[in-house]
Write a protein that holds these residues in place. Structure first.
Motif, PDB file in Angstrom:
ATOM      1  N   UNK A 124     -17.369  10.385   5.806  1.00 35.26           N
ATOM      2  CA  UNK A 124     -17.325  11.896   5.609  1.00 35.26           C
ATOM      3  C   UNK A 124     -18.273  12.430   6.938  1.00 35.26           C
ATOM      4  N   UNK A 125     -19.284  11.635   7.304  1.00 32.17           N
ATOM      5  CA  UNK A 125     -20.518  12.007   8.292  1.00 32.17           C
ATOM      6  C   UNK A 125     -19.617  11.927   9.737  1.00 32.17           C
ATOM      7  N   UNK A 126     -18.983  10.836   9.862  1.00 27.33           N
ATOM      8  CA  UNK A 126     -18.189  10.667  11.337  1.00 27.33           C
ATOM      9  C   UNK A 126     -17.056  11.900  11.456  1.00 27.33           C
ATOM     10  N   UNK A 127     -16.348  12.205  10.264  1.00 28.36           N
ATOM     11  CA  UNK A 127     -15.189  12.974  10.175  1.00 28.36           C
ATOM     12  C   UNK A 127     -15.759  14.490  10.563  1.00 28.36           C
ATOM     13  N   UNK A 128     -16.884  14.933  10.057  1.00 28.56           N
ATOM     14  CA  UNK A 128     -17.338  16.367  10.233  1.00 28.56           C
ATOM     15  C   UNK A 128     -18.109  16.160  11.596  1.00 28.56           C
TER      16      UNK A 128
END
Lengths: 326, 148
Positions: free
Chosen positions: A253-257
């Motif tokens: 989630x962190x990377x995606x955002x």
């Protein structure tokens, strides 16, 4: 070559046929065809791989081999997807699968080796192999999610895709050309999309297929036999526990955002100038979004958000705001 | 499960409701995302604050707010379908928002040009009619007759 081409066309026809009987006939021949195709593919790859890694005399032969192995691979890909209802249960498919994963790694190394002296055309052909294998991975995960996860080394494969995605993410936001996000992002995107972007895209789609398999059981439920049920439950457990852990979900989630939610200037432009068309591409029925990294990232993120504890939501909204104001 | 509700509930009531009203440039991007998230959530999460969600959709469907550009409104129109499906739907709860939302939706349907999009929005309208049973026809006539 011609025989290979004909075989490819036949397999294409049979695997996309609407009548079950036609597809069943492909399945009965699948084993044998796999032997033949597999052998051709393997031998040709050995030939050119050897040549381009270690040198040799017969460059012409190597070039022929790479074209032939590509053709064989294209047919193999379709065969593996349509030829078995339960691909993980066939030991031949298992070997082919393992072999292809090995090749994938080798070819990736070859294609991305900056210091390599191989000709651009050859590099392109190697990349085409990679695209085929990636397509195989993604299609298999989509059509046979349980089978996919139970084939050897699939979890490691997905983890490898994630490293690729992470790496690609580092440079994603800064790209302004955005060939893949262009208006004609469908078929044109396939070959014109840079290889790392393409592989990252397939990786994201793979991950999404896995998340959906674990959390949306109903849609993959075709057969009711005991073995099917057992495999289904085993694969869900496997993926949930070894791959899709809470902490990995949060990493994703962190990377995606932070890396992939960025709207490139092309996106923002289309949003303003052609709002209806842009929106249709994002949310419309025909899955054009599958060719855009940002759209895939959004969809994967959504699946994660729905199924994992929303630890990151506060910082995420702040992140959205950051991105939005750029 | 309870923890689940608390997480999403407070996120909805606190963060989302707050963010959707923010007026900085670029927040159209957030409004679009909020519409999508809510559309998906209602399909799978129980016990969410529906009146608040209806209020949010009513808010972002309003053309008079310039941050609700066409993409925001079409996205909302599409996702609206998910939030008014019969599952856990109560006519009573939706009634206060029905006329306004229907009016916005119909104006939007008239505004868009792309056939596919119009069709998708009409699907939303159909669902609305089905979920609200008799009440929509009256509401929509009232709404469209007061539209300039």
């Amino acid at each position: 070559m011609r025989a290979l081409l004909i075989l490819l066309e036949v397999i294409k026809e049979l695997s996309t046929a609407r009548i079950q009987r036609t597809r069943a006939s492909l399945q009965t021949a699948a084993m044998e065809v796999l032997h033949v195709l597999g052998k051709i593919y393997f031998e040709k790859v050995q030939t050119w791989m050897n040549f381009f890694q270690h040198g040799g005399d017969d460059e012409g032969g190597a070039i022929d081999s790479i074209e032939q192995s590509l053709l064989a691979l294209r047919a193999l890909r379709r065969l593996l997807i349509a030829g078995w209802d339960f691909p993980n249960r066939s030991s031949e498919v298992q070997s082919a699968w393992g072999l292809l994963i090995g090749h994938f790694k080798d070819m990736l190394a070859l294609a991305t080796d900056e210091s390599s002296s191989i000709h651009a055309n050859i590099r392109l052909l190697v990349e085409k192999h990679l695209r085929q294998i990636a397509k195989l991975h993604q299609n298999l995960a989509k059509d046979h999610p349980v089978g996919f996860t139970l084939l050897p080394d699939s979890i490691e494969l997905i983890t490898a895709y994630w490293s690729l995605i992470s790496q690609f993410g580092e440079s994603f936001g800064s790209q302004t050309t955005g060939a893949a996000n262009s208006k004609n992002g469908d078929d044109g995107g396939d070959q014109s999309m840079p290889i790392m972007e393409y592989l990252s895209l397939k990786g994201l789609l793979l991950l999404r297929a896995c998340v959906r398999m674990v959390f949306n059981p109903a849609q993959t439920f075709k057969y009711q036999q005991a073995q099917d049920k057992e495999e289904k439950s085993r694969s869900r457990q496997l993926v949930r526990q070894t791959l899709l852990t809470e902490s990995f979900a949060q990493t994703m989630m962190q990377t995606l955002v932070t890396r992939f939610f960025v709207f490139r200037s092309r996106d923002l432009h289309d949003w303003q100038e052609q709002p209806e068309e842009w929106e249709r591409k994002e949310e419309g029925e025909d899955n054009v979004w599958e060719f855009s990294i940002r759209s895939c990232a959004e969809k994967l993120f959504l699946e994660l958000m729905l199924n994992y504890k929303a630890h990151l939501v506060q910082p995420l909204i702040a992140e959205f705001a950051n991105v939005a104001s750029k | 499960m309870l923890e689940d509700k608390i997480d999403f509930g407070s996120f909805l009531n606190g963060t989302l409701a707050h963010e959707v009203q923010a007026r900085q440039p670029g927040y159209n991007i957030i409004r679009r995302r909020i519409a999508i998230v809510l559309g998906k959530w209602l399909l799978v999460k129980k016990g969410l604050d529906r009146p608040l969600i209806y209020q949010i959709f009513q808010f972002i469907l309003d053309k008079r707010d310039p941050l609700n550009d066409l993409v925001v409104r079409i996205t909302a129109g599409r996702q609206l379908k998910n939030i008014i499906l019969p599952f856990e739907f109560s006519i009573q709860t939706f009634r206060p928002y029905c006329a306004t939302i229907t009016g916005h939706l119909m104006a939007l349907i008239n505004e868009v040009e792309l056939g596919e999009t119009k069709l998708a929005l009409l699907n939303t309208l159909t669902t609305l009619v089905q979920s609200m049973e008799d009440e929509v026809s009256h509401a929509s006539f009232t709404a469209s007759s007061t539209r300039s």
